[in-house]
Design a protein around this motif. Structure first.
Motif, mmCIF file in Angstrom:
data_model
loop_
_atom_site.group_PDB
_atom_site.id
_atom_site.type_symbol
_atom_site.label_atom_id
_atom_site.label_comp_id
_atom_site.label_asym_id
_atom_site.label_seq_id
_atom_site.Cartn_x
_atom_site.Cartn_y
_atom_site.Cartn_z
ATOM 1 N N GLY A 12 48.425 -30.056 20.533
ATOM 2 C CA GLY A 12 49.584 -30.912 20.745
ATOM 3 C C GLY A 12 50.866 -30.242 20.306
ATOM 4 N N GLY A 13 51.941 -30.980 20.392
ATOM 5 C CA GLY A 13 53.228 -30.419 20.022
ATOM 6 C C GLY A 13 53.360 -30.143 18.536
ATOM 7 N N THR A 14 52.563 -30.833 17.710
ATOM 8 C CA THR A 14 52.682 -30.670 16.262
ATOM 9 C C THR A 14 51.381 -30.261 15.587
ATOM 10 O OG1 THR A 14 52.259 -33.041 15.924
ATOM 11 C CG2 THR A 14 54.561 -32.335 16.102
ATOM 12 N N SER A 15 50.245 -30.347 16.280
ATOM 13 C CA SER A 15 48.987 -30.036 15.612
ATOM 14 C C SER A 15 47.948 -29.502 16.584
ATOM 15 C CB SER A 15 48.432 -31.285 14.905
ATOM 16 O OG SER A 15 48.037 -32.260 15.865
ATOM 17 N N LEU A 16 46.953 -28.840 16.025
ATOM 18 C CA LEU A 16 45.764 -28.403 16.756
ATOM 19 C C LEU A 16 44.569 -29.069 16.097
ATOM 20 C CD1 LEU A 16 44.207 -26.532 18.759
ATOM 21 C CD2 LEU A 16 44.135 -24.847 16.900
ATOM 22 N N ASN A 31 34.063 -33.766 14.195
ATOM 23 C CA ASN A 31 35.357 -33.151 13.935
ATOM 24 C C ASN A 31 35.215 -31.944 13.025
ATOM 25 O OD1 ASN A 31 36.998 -34.921 15.456
ATOM 26 N ND2 ASN A 31 36.866 -36.463 13.837
ATOM 27 N N VAL A 32 35.975 -30.907 13.352
ATOM 28 C CA VAL A 32 35.988 -29.694 12.543
ATOM 29 C C VAL A 32 37.219 -29.661 11.650
ATOM 30 C CG1 VAL A 32 36.076 -27.186 12.603
ATOM 31 C CG2 VAL A 32 34.693 -28.417 14.278
ATOM 32 N N GLY A 33 38.369 -30.049 12.201
ATOM 33 C CA GLY A 33 39.568 -30.031 11.381
ATOM 34 C C GLY A 33 40.833 -30.223 12.191
ATOM 35 N N ARG A 34 41.938 -30.282 11.474
ATOM 36 C CA ARG A 34 43.257 -30.428 12.088
ATOM 37 C C ARG A 34 44.224 -29.533 11.331
ATOM 38 N NH1 ARG A 34 46.207 -36.146 13.564
ATOM 39 N NH2 ARG A 34 48.155 -35.283 14.373
ATOM 40 N N TRP A 35 45.064 -28.805 12.080
ATOM 41 C CA TRP A 35 45.994 -27.859 11.502
ATOM 42 C C TRP A 35 47.349 -27.990 12.196
ATOM 43 C CZ3 TRP A 35 41.280 -26.942 13.657
ATOM 44 C CH2 TRP A 35 40.221 -26.636 12.771
ATOM 45 N N PRO A 81 56.908 -27.706 26.977
ATOM 46 C CA PRO A 81 58.199 -27.921 26.323
ATOM 47 C C PRO A 81 58.168 -27.801 24.800
ATOM 48 C CG PRO A 81 57.905 -29.521 28.068
ATOM 49 C CD PRO A 81 56.602 -28.791 27.942
ATOM 50 N N ASN A 82 57.121 -28.328 24.163
ATOM 51 C CA ASN A 82 57.083 -28.319 22.699
ATOM 52 C C ASN A 82 56.468 -27.047 22.115
ATOM 53 O OD1 ASN A 82 58.267 -30.897 22.195
ATOM 54 N ND2 ASN A 82 56.379 -31.839 22.927
ATOM 55 N N LEU A 83 55.865 -26.208 22.964
ATOM 56 C CA LEU A 83 55.271 -24.940 22.515
ATOM 57 C C LEU A 83 55.669 -23.845 23.513
ATOM 58 C CD1 LEU A 83 51.679 -26.253 21.646
ATOM 59 C CD2 LEU A 83 53.512 -25.737 20.013
ATOM 60 N N ALA A 180 58.763 -42.547 23.434
ATOM 61 C CA ALA A 180 57.746 -41.737 22.763
ATOM 62 C C ALA A 180 57.836 -41.927 21.250
ATOM 63 C CB ALA A 180 57.922 -40.264 23.129
ATOM 64 N N GLY A 181 56.939 -41.245 20.540
ATOM 65 C CA GLY A 181 56.885 -41.417 19.090
ATOM 66 C C GLY A 181 58.193 -41.128 18.398
ATOM 67 N N ARG A 182 58.907 -40.118 18.869
ATOM 68 C CA ARG A 182 60.176 -39.790 18.221
ATOM 69 C C ARG A 182 61.224 -40.880 18.447
ATOM 70 N NH1 ARG A 182 59.554 -35.080 21.907
ATOM 71 N NH2 ARG A 182 60.519 -35.581 23.897
ATOM 72 N N ALA A 183 61.125 -41.600 19.583
ATOM 73 C CA ALA A 183 62.039 -42.716 19.816
ATOM 74 C C ALA A 183 61.717 -43.859 18.858
ATOM 75 C CB ALA A 183 61.939 -43.188 21.268
ATOM 76 N N LEU A 184 60.423 -44.116 18.651
ATOM 77 C CA LEU A 184 60.031 -45.149 17.688
ATOM 78 C C LEU A 184 60.507 -44.780 16.283
ATOM 79 C CD1 LEU A 184 56.425 -45.815 19.005
ATOM 80 C CD2 LEU A 184 58.301 -47.467 19.009
ATOM 81 N N ASP A 185 60.378 -43.511 15.921
ATOM 82 C CA ASP A 185 60.877 -43.064 14.611
ATOM 83 C C ASP A 185 62.377 -43.320 14.497
ATOM 84 O OD1 ASP A 185 58.350 -42.189 13.875
ATOM 85 O OD2 ASP A 185 58.737 -40.095 14.407
#
Length: 300
Positions: A12-16, A31-35, A81-83, A180-185
């Motif tokens: 994703g734009g902020t995590s793998l 699940n293995v993990g999130r980074w 766009p985010n990467l 999107a999430g950033r609009a909610l923020d």
């Protein structure tokens, strides 16, 4: 790990995020993990190699599936766009040292594959999915197959606009900027709250300012989606991603705006939360890893 497993990657734009699953049961993720999202091709390749070495020490998986938050054609990330370091990159070449077949695709399209294969869209031939997270991904199931268009970028509803005066942006669509999430923020901070999650909780508590802000988001979503429903006549709209568990407060204004903008014969459209929520991309990647090159076709 058995030889009949697949590795699922949700970039994703902020995590793998990573998980593995049996090839015949993609929803049975372990699940293995999130980074944090990788910042370069080298970091991505190293992360995948380390995952394979740690989770598949004795045998390789039968396939790898990876979601990308942008335009993907085959295994080439055309526009992310985010990467932006992924733009124009053939992921199969980057991950070739893994020695495992790769299925790559847009995150929303793979989320819809997951819901169609074993989730909220099972039994549907026509559905529309919005994955609302950092941005807005979207996908359409039509006649039992994912609509991809000439270059894999069909049905990008994050770029839908209901404002003729909007000047547009190169890397963010109007609907993304509204809902999107950033609009909610942004809306949450505008009324003194920490972020979008706090805004949703405040709306659940009946706080007037929070309900008004959520109503603004829902109206934007419903108004933009009305054009998609009028064009495609889906049986249901699925909401996936991090906002999927907020339909109790977001759903009513979305449906109100939809129905206001649609003719009577389309107003019965159903709004559903995806079964897999934020896990939809991972499940879709696992499905795709098992299907291979034509992951976007429904298995007969």
């Amino acid at each position: 790990m058995t030889a009949a497993s697949v590795l699922a990657l949700d970039l994703g734009g902020t995590s793998l995020r990573a998980a593995f699953a049996p090839i015949g049961d993609p929803a049975a993720l372990e699940n293995v993990g999130r980074w944090p999202a990788p910042t370069s091709l080298g970091v991505l390749a190293d992360q995948v190699r380390n995952l394979l070495d740690s989770c598949f020490a004795d045998t390789r998986p039968v396939g790898i599936g990876i979601t990308i938050p942008g335009l993907v054609e085959g295994t080439v990330a055309r526009w992310v766009p985010n990467l932006p370091f992924l733009d124009g990159v053939d992921l199969a070449a980057v991950l070739a040292p893994a020695g495992v077949p790769l299925a790559a695709g847009n995150d929303a399209q793979m989320a819809l594959v997951a819901e169609s294969d074993c989730g909220a869209a099972v039994g549907l031939d026509d559905a529309l999915l919005l994955a609302i997270g950092t941005g807005i991904g979207s996908a359409v199931l039509s006649g039992g197959r994912i609509l991809r268009g000439a270059h894999g970028g069909a049905c990008s509803f994050g770029w839908a606009s209901a404002d003729v005066g909007d000047p547009g942006e190169d890397r963010s669509g109007w609907l993304e900027r509204q809902a999107a999430g950033r609009a909610l923020d942004r809306l949450g901070r505008g009324i003194g709250l920490e972020d979008g999650a706090a805004l949703i909780e405040a709306a659940r508590s009946g706080e007037a300012a929070a309900l008004a802000a959520i109503g603004q988001v829902g109206t934007a979503l419903g108004t933009a989606l009305a054009g998609a429903v009028a064009l495609l006549d889906p049986e249901a709209i699925l909401i996936a991603g991090g906002v999927s568990d907020a339909l109790d407060v977001l759903g009513p204004p979305v449906l109100e705006a939809l129905r206001r903008q649609l003719p009577p014969h389309l107003r019965a459209i159903e709004l559903r939360a995806g079964v897999f929520g934020p896990r939809a991309g991972l499940v879709g990647a696992a499905v795709a890893a098992g299907r291979g090159q034509d992951w976007w076709r429904r298995k007969e």
